[in-house]
Write an enzyme that holds these catalytic residues in place. Sequence first.
Site, short mmCIF file in Angstrom:
data_model
loop_
_atom_site.label_atom_id
_atom_site.label_comp_id
_atom_site.label_asym_id
_atom_site.label_seq_id
_atom_site.Cartn_x
_atom_site.Cartn_y
_atom_site.Cartn_z
N CYS A 54 0.44 -1.23 -0.11
CA CYS A 54 0.28 -0.09 -0.14
C CYS A 54 0.55 1.25 0.51
O CYS A 54 1.83 1.29 0.66
CB CYS A 54 -0.96 -0.26 1.31
SG CYS A 54 -2.43 1.84 1.67
N CYS A 58 -0.04 4.20 7.22
CA CYS A 58 -0.29 4.80 8.35
C CYS A 58 1.19 3.98 9.12
O CYS A 58 0.82 2.89 9.16
CB CYS A 58 -1.74 4.28 8.13
SG CYS A 58 -2.74 4.59 6.76
N CYS A 61 0.38 0.40 10.50
CA CYS A 61 -0.16 -1.24 9.30
C CYS A 61 0.73 -1.60 8.09
O CYS A 61 2.20 -0.63 8.05
CB CYS A 61 -0.72 -0.14 8.41
SG CYS A 61 -1.40 -1.20 7.24
N CYS A 98 -16.24 -9.47 5.07
CA CYS A 98 -15.53 -7.90 5.51
C CYS A 98 -14.55 -8.10 4.28
O CYS A 98 -13.88 -9.33 4.66
CB CYS A 98 -15.51 -7.03 6.25
SG CYS A 98 -15.26 -5.51 5.43
N CYS A 130 -19.79 -6.51 3.95
CA CYS A 130 -18.55 -5.39 3.24
C CYS A 130 -17.91 -4.93 2.82
O CYS A 130 -16.51 -6.11 2.71
CB CYS A 130 -18.73 -5.76 5.41
SG CYS A 130 -17.80 -3.52 5.92
N CYS A 190 -19.44 1.59 8.29
CA CYS A 190 -19.10 1.39 9.79
C CYS A 190 -17.55 2.11 10.45
O CYS A 190 -16.75 2.01 8.51
CB CYS A 190 -18.65 -0.31 9.44
SG CYS A 190 -17.23 -0.64 10.36
N ARG A 262 -18.05 -2.67 17.95
CA ARG A 262 -17.39 -4.29 17.44
C ARG A 262 -15.96 -4.02 18.21
O ARG A 262 -15.05 -2.81 17.88
CB ARG A 262 -16.70 -4.04 16.14
CG ARG A 262 -18.42 -4.21 15.68
CD ARG A 262 -18.10 -4.43 13.96
NE ARG A 262 -19.39 -4.11 12.81
CZ ARG A 262 -20.69 -5.03 12.75
NH1 ARG A 262 -20.52 -6.07 13.07
NH2 ARG A 262 -21.53 -4.45 12.03
S1 SF4 Z 1 -4.44 1.30 7.33
FE1 SF4 Z 1 -2.99 0.08 5.55
S2 SF4 Z 1 -3.64 -0.85 3.72
FE2 SF4 Z 1 -5.14 0.72 5.16
S3 SF4 Z 1 -4.82 2.72 3.43
FE3 SF4 Z 1 -3.43 2.31 5.82
S4 SF4 Z 1 -1.17 1.81 5.10
FE4 SF4 Z 1 -2.49 1.33 3.19
#
Ligand code: SF4
Length: 331
Positions: A54, A58, A61, A98, A130, A190, A262
């Site tokens: 990705c 974040c 993540c 989901c 979802c 959600c 949740r």
């Molecule tokens: S949470 Fe992870 S997968 Fe989702 S947008 Fe952020 S970096 Fe990408």
Amino acid sequence: MSALRNNWTREEISAIYNTPVLELIYQAATVHRQYNDPQEVQVCTLLSVKTGGCPEDCSYCPQAARYHTDVKVQKLLPVQEVIDAASKAKEAGSTRFCMGAAWREVRDNRDFDKVLEMVQGVNGMGMEVCCTLGMLTEEQADKLKKAGLYAYNHNLDTSEEHYNEIITTRTYNERLETIDNVRNAKISVCSGGIIGLGESENDRIGMLHTLANMAEHPESVPVNALVPVEGTPLEKQEKVSVWEMVRMIATARILMPKAMVRLSAGRVRMTQEEQALCFMAGANSIFAGDKLLTTPNPEVNADKAMFQVLNLKPRKAFKGEASVKFEQIPL
Ligand code: SF4
């Protein structure tokens, strides 16, 4: 019966959040009973249909391409594989399925067409479908709705004030816009967040303030505890205590009495007794399966044993409403 409100002040939310914890649980449990059957807990399954790689940053993540984690990049799964996984999840007792893709945003390409096929397929199995696919335009939300999507997940993650500490590649406003697009397409919303990201108590209150003051409350509010993953910037974060989870869940329950609250990531590190406290405080959904996207989650058998011990019953799909009909769209 406590009224549904969307004019909460931060002071009111702070007062609820800081109520002595046993009293807070009692108050939340009381509100919970006014709107929900306290023995019912929905079991959901979350499958990563496209993993890793990705472009976003974040900081919690492991799927962000820029961090060096053990996550293996996996392109979009074949449609049939996803349908088979949904079928297994249904057999194991899940009523909501989901599908998560590690995308910054949905693009109008062949992969999106395949996701629409997945949505149609899972819808046809009588499950609540979802998706969590990143940012979404109004047109894309409409397409998903037509394919039979029931709900779309797009978390706020944290407060607006703390947000830039966690992610810089998209803005808080962009998140809110996606949520608006979902709402406008008449898809169930959600949206929740994660605690344990180094945020203050005020940030937790701020996030709940934004959620609870939306024109319509999200129908579903996931409360996650960070599961730190080696290789991510937050790998050294300390574990949040169960009391912090209980306070978040109970406050969310009081502010948004009808929402499904949740108990999401972090459950793997909780005892049965700790999870019971969260149910007492108003959580009424869990995610089943040994993985939550890429992070560990309790095993299905452990959850079945917990349901037995606590006399919980799985909530049916589409409780109290019609299932989502889909228009067969040419794919
Ligand atoms: S949470 Fe992870 S997968 Fe989702 S947008 Fe952020 S970096 Fe990408």
